[in-house]
Write an enzyme that holds these catalytic residues in place. Structure first.
Site, PDB file in Angstrom:
ATOM      1  N   GLY A  14     -19.519 -48.638 -14.035  1.00 50.48           N
ATOM      2  CA  GLY A  14     -19.759 -47.201 -13.904  1.00 50.48           C
ATOM      3  C   GLY A  14     -21.035 -46.934 -13.128  1.00 50.48           C
ATOM      4  N   ARG A  87     -24.116 -41.385 -23.027  1.00 54.61           N
ATOM      5  CA  ARG A  87     -24.561 -40.266 -23.851  1.00 54.61           C
ATOM      6  C   ARG A  87     -24.459 -38.970 -23.047  1.00 54.61           C
ATOM      7  NH1 ARG A  87     -30.274 -38.935 -26.138  1.00 54.61           N
ATOM      8  NH2 ARG A  87     -31.002 -40.057 -24.324  1.00 54.61           N
ATOM      9  N   ASN A 125     -25.858 -48.186 -24.982  1.00 55.38           N
ATOM     10  CA  ASN A 125     -26.507 -47.494 -26.103  1.00 55.38           C
ATOM     11  C   ASN A 125     -25.540 -47.207 -27.250  1.00 55.38           C
ATOM     12  OD1 ASN A 125     -29.293 -47.120 -25.551  1.00 55.38           O
ATOM     13  ND2 ASN A 125     -28.747 -45.706 -23.902  1.00 55.38           N
ATOM     14  N   HIS A 180     -35.319 -48.383 -28.974  1.00 56.14           N
ATOM     15  CA  HIS A 180     -35.095 -47.581 -27.767  1.00 56.14           C
ATOM     16  C   HIS A 180     -34.694 -46.168 -28.182  1.00 56.14           C
ATOM     17  CE1 HIS A 180     -34.259 -46.835 -23.623  1.00 56.14           C
ATOM     18  NE2 HIS A 180     -32.964 -46.726 -23.765  1.00 56.14           N
TER      19      HIS A 180
HETATM   20  N1  APR Z   1     -14.636 -53.050 -20.872  1.00 53.25           N
HETATM   21  C1  APR Z   1     -15.198 -52.894 -19.670  1.00 53.25           C
HETATM   22  N2  APR Z   1     -15.689 -51.744 -19.238  1.00 53.25           N
HETATM   23  C2  APR Z   1     -15.594 -50.690 -20.044  1.00 53.25           C
HETATM   24  C3  APR Z   1     -15.029 -50.781 -21.336  1.00 53.25           C
HETATM   25  C4  APR Z   1     -14.523 -52.026 -21.737  1.00 53.25           C
HETATM   26  N3  APR Z   1     -13.963 -52.184 -22.930  1.00 53.25           N
HETATM   27  N4  APR Z   1     -15.090 -49.561 -21.904  1.00 53.25           N
HETATM   28  C5  APR Z   1     -15.671 -48.747 -21.032  1.00 53.25           C
HETATM   29  N5  APR Z   1     -15.974 -49.421 -19.897  1.00 53.25           N
HETATM   30  C6  APR Z   1     -16.571 -48.919 -18.684  1.00 53.25           C
HETATM   31  C7  APR Z   1     -16.167 -47.494 -18.371  1.00 53.25           C
HETATM   32  O1  APR Z   1     -14.881 -47.455 -17.791  1.00 53.25           O
HETATM   33  C8  APR Z   1     -17.254 -47.056 -17.425  1.00 53.25           C
HETATM   34  O2  APR Z   1     -16.907 -47.224 -16.069  1.00 53.25           O
HETATM   35  O3  APR Z   1     -17.977 -48.852 -18.801  1.00 53.25           O
HETATM   36  C9  APR Z   1     -18.424 -47.980 -17.756  1.00 53.25           C
HETATM   37  C10 APR Z   1     -19.654 -47.233 -18.219  1.00 53.25           C
HETATM   38  O4  APR Z   1     -20.127 -46.530 -17.134  1.00 53.25           O
HETATM   39  P1  APR Z   1     -20.641 -45.017 -17.242  1.00 53.25           P
HETATM   40  O5  APR Z   1     -19.745 -44.271 -18.149  1.00 53.25           O
HETATM   41  O6  APR Z   1     -20.835 -44.526 -15.856  1.00 53.25           O
HETATM   42  O7  APR Z   1     -22.042 -45.191 -17.992  1.00 53.25           O
HETATM   43  P2  APR Z   1     -23.448 -45.663 -17.379  1.00 53.25           P
HETATM   44  O8  APR Z   1     -24.202 -44.477 -16.920  1.00 53.25           O
HETATM   45  O9  APR Z   1     -23.223 -46.779 -16.435  1.00 53.25           O
HETATM   46  O10 APR Z   1     -24.156 -46.193 -18.702  1.00 53.25           O
HETATM   47  C11 APR Z   1     -23.639 -47.310 -19.387  1.00 53.25           C
HETATM   48  O11 APR Z   1     -25.716 -47.828 -20.491  1.00 53.25           O
HETATM   49  O12 APR Z   1     -27.751 -46.699 -20.582  1.00 53.25           O
HETATM   50  C12 APR Z   1     -26.536 -46.957 -21.240  1.00 53.25           C
HETATM   51  O13 APR Z   1     -26.204 -44.949 -22.516  1.00 53.25           O
HETATM   52  C13 APR Z   1     -25.737 -45.705 -21.419  1.00 53.25           C
HETATM   53  O14 APR Z   1     -24.222 -46.714 -22.968  1.00 53.25           O
HETATM   54  C14 APR Z   1     -24.372 -46.277 -21.622  1.00 53.25           C
HETATM   55  C15 APR Z   1     -24.358 -47.501 -20.715  1.00 53.25           C
END
Ligand code: APR
Length: 313
Positions: A14, A87, A125, A180
Site C-alpha cells: 500500500g 488508521r 499498527n 508508539h
Molecule cells: N497480506 C498482505 N497484504 C495485506 C493483507 C494481508 N493479509 N491485508 C492487507 N494487506 C495490504 C492491503 O491490501 C494494503 O495494500 O496491506 C496494505 C496496507 O497499505 P495501506 O492501507 O496503504 O496502509 P499504509 O499507509 O501502507 O500503512 C500500513 O503501517 O503505519 C502503519 O498504521 C499503519 O497499520 C498501517 C500500516
C-alpha cells in the site's frame, strides 16, 4: 560472506509498501518482492513493473516483483510488514487491534514457512501489539523480530527541533523511549544539537511544545490527510533499520525490541535504543533515567501492557 543479491520481502504494498519498494531499489539493498492480497496482486505487479521502468533513471539494478503467493518470498533476508488496515481520522490505534491481529497472524505463518531466517521489521499498527503477535506466532529468536516505531518517533522529534530552532536536522541527536502511542517519552535531557544540550538552547515552554507535538505527530498527519496515515517517513525509517542489518552498519536506532529485564520490562516489545547489525538486534542500551523520566516510562509501559493483554495471545 554473502554472494549475489540480497532479497527484501515487503508484506503489504500500500502507501508505505510502495515507498519501501522504491527506497530499497534506489539504495540497491537487493531484489524486492511485494506481497499483496490476491485482489491486489495485479496492482502490486504494476507498481513493481513501474519501478523496473524507473530503474534507467535511478540507475539501480534490482529485480522488483509483485505477488500474492508466499512461496515467492522464499529465502528473503529481510521482511518488512505493513500489511493491515491503516488508521483513519477519529480512529485510535487500538481500534485497529482485532482486524490487524488476524492479518498479522496470517502474515507471521507465511513468513515462518517461507523465510524463517529473515530479519523481520513490523510496521503495522498498533505497533507494540502487532510486533508482539508476530513474534508469538513465528516463535523466531528475539534478535530477529523488531518493531519500527522509535526510528519514526525520534525522527519526528529531531525534525521538529530543527524546524523550531532553525538548525540542520543532521546535527540534532536524540531519542524517544516507550510505546508508539501518545504517551511515548522523548528525552530532552539527552537531546543535543551539534553536541550542545537542547536544554541550554531552548526554553522549557519550547521543549514541552515540541515533545507534545512529537507524541501527537501521527494524529497530526492523519488529520491533514483525512484518509490514511503517514507513509514517507515511516517507510524511510524502516529502510534505515533494514540497511543497518543488511550492511552490518551497527547503527543505534530506537526500536521496539523484546525486553526481558531491560528497563524493568519482562516479555513486552518496548521502544528502546537498539544496536542493529548483521545479527539483528545485537544489543539493547539501558539509559540511567531520572525520576520524572522513569515515571513517564512506567506510564507508557503500562499502556503497551494493556494493549498486549487485549490481544489475548
Ligand atoms: N497480506 C498482505 N497484504 C495485506 C493483507 C494481508 N493479509 N491485508 C492487507 N494487506 C495490504 C492491503 O491490501 C494494503 O495494500 O496491506 C496494505 C496496507 O497499505 P495501506 O492501507 O496503504 O496502509 P499504509 O499507509 O501502507 O500503512 C500500513 O503501517 O503505519 C502503519 O498504521 C499503519 O497499520 C498501517 C500500516
Amino acid at each position: 560472506m554473502h554472494h549475489g543479491r540480497r532479497k527484501i520481502a515487503l508484506i503489504g504494498g500500500g502507501q508505505i509498501g510502495q515507498i519501501l519498494a522504491m527506497l530499497a531499489a534506489e539504495k540497491e539493498l537487493g531484489d524486492v518482492v511485494v506481497l499483496e492480497i490476491p485482489e491486489l496482486e495485479n496492482p502490486a505487479k504494476g507498481k513493481a513493473l513501474d519501478l523496473m521502468e524507473m530503474a534507467p533513471h535511478g540507475n539501480y539494478d534490482a529485480n522488483i516483483t509483485g505477488t500474492s503467493n508466499y512461496k515467492d518470498i522464499a529465502g528473503a533476508d529481510v521482511v518488512i510488514v505493513t500489511a493491515g488496515k491503516p488508521r483513519q481520522a477519529g480512529m485510535t490505534r487500538e481500534d485497529l487491534l482485532a482486524v490487524n491481529i488476524k492479518i498479522i497472524t496470517e502474515v507471521a505463518n507465511g513468513v515462518k514457512a517461507n523465510a524463517p531466517n529473515a530479519f523481520c521489521i513490523i510496521v503495522t499498527n498498533p505497533l507494540d501489539a502487532m510486533v508482539y503477535v508476530f513474534h508469538k506466532v513465528t516463535g523466531f529468536p528475539k534478535k530477529q523480530v523488531v518493531g519500527m516505531a522509535g526510528a519514526l518517533d525520534a525522527g519526528r522529534w529531531r525534525a521538529f527541533i530543527a524546524m523550531e530552532l532553525g538548525v540542520s536536522v543532521t546535527d540534532v541527536a536524540g531519542t524517544v523511549l516507550g510505546g508508539h502511542g501518545p504517551d511515548m517519552v522523548p528525552l530532552p535531557r539527552l537531546t543535543t544539537v551539534g553536541g550542545v544540550p537542547l536544554t541550554e538552547i531552548a526554553t522549557k515552554e519550547q521543549i514541552d511544545r515540541l515533545a507534545t507535538r512529537t507524541r501527537e505527530a501521527g494524529t497530526e498527519i492523519v488529520k491533514l490527510f483525512g484518509k490514511g496515515s503517514a507513509f514517507f517517513s515511516p517507510a524511510y525509517s524502516a529502510i534505515t533499520m533494514a540497511e543497518s542489518y543488511l550492511k552490518d552498519k551497527k547503527r543505534v536506532i530506537p526500536s521496539a525490541a523484546l525486553c526481558e529485564g531491560e528497563y524493568g520490562v519482562k516479555g513486552l516489545f518496548i521502544g528502546v535504543p537498539c544496536l542493529i547489525g548483521k545479527n539483528g538486534i545485537e544489543k539493547i542500551f539501558e539509559i540511567k533515567l531520572e525520576a520524572d523520566e522513569k515515571a513517564l516510562l512506567e506510564k507508557t509501559i503500562g499502556s503497551v501492557k494493556k494493549t498486549v493483554e487485549e490481544c489475548k495471545m
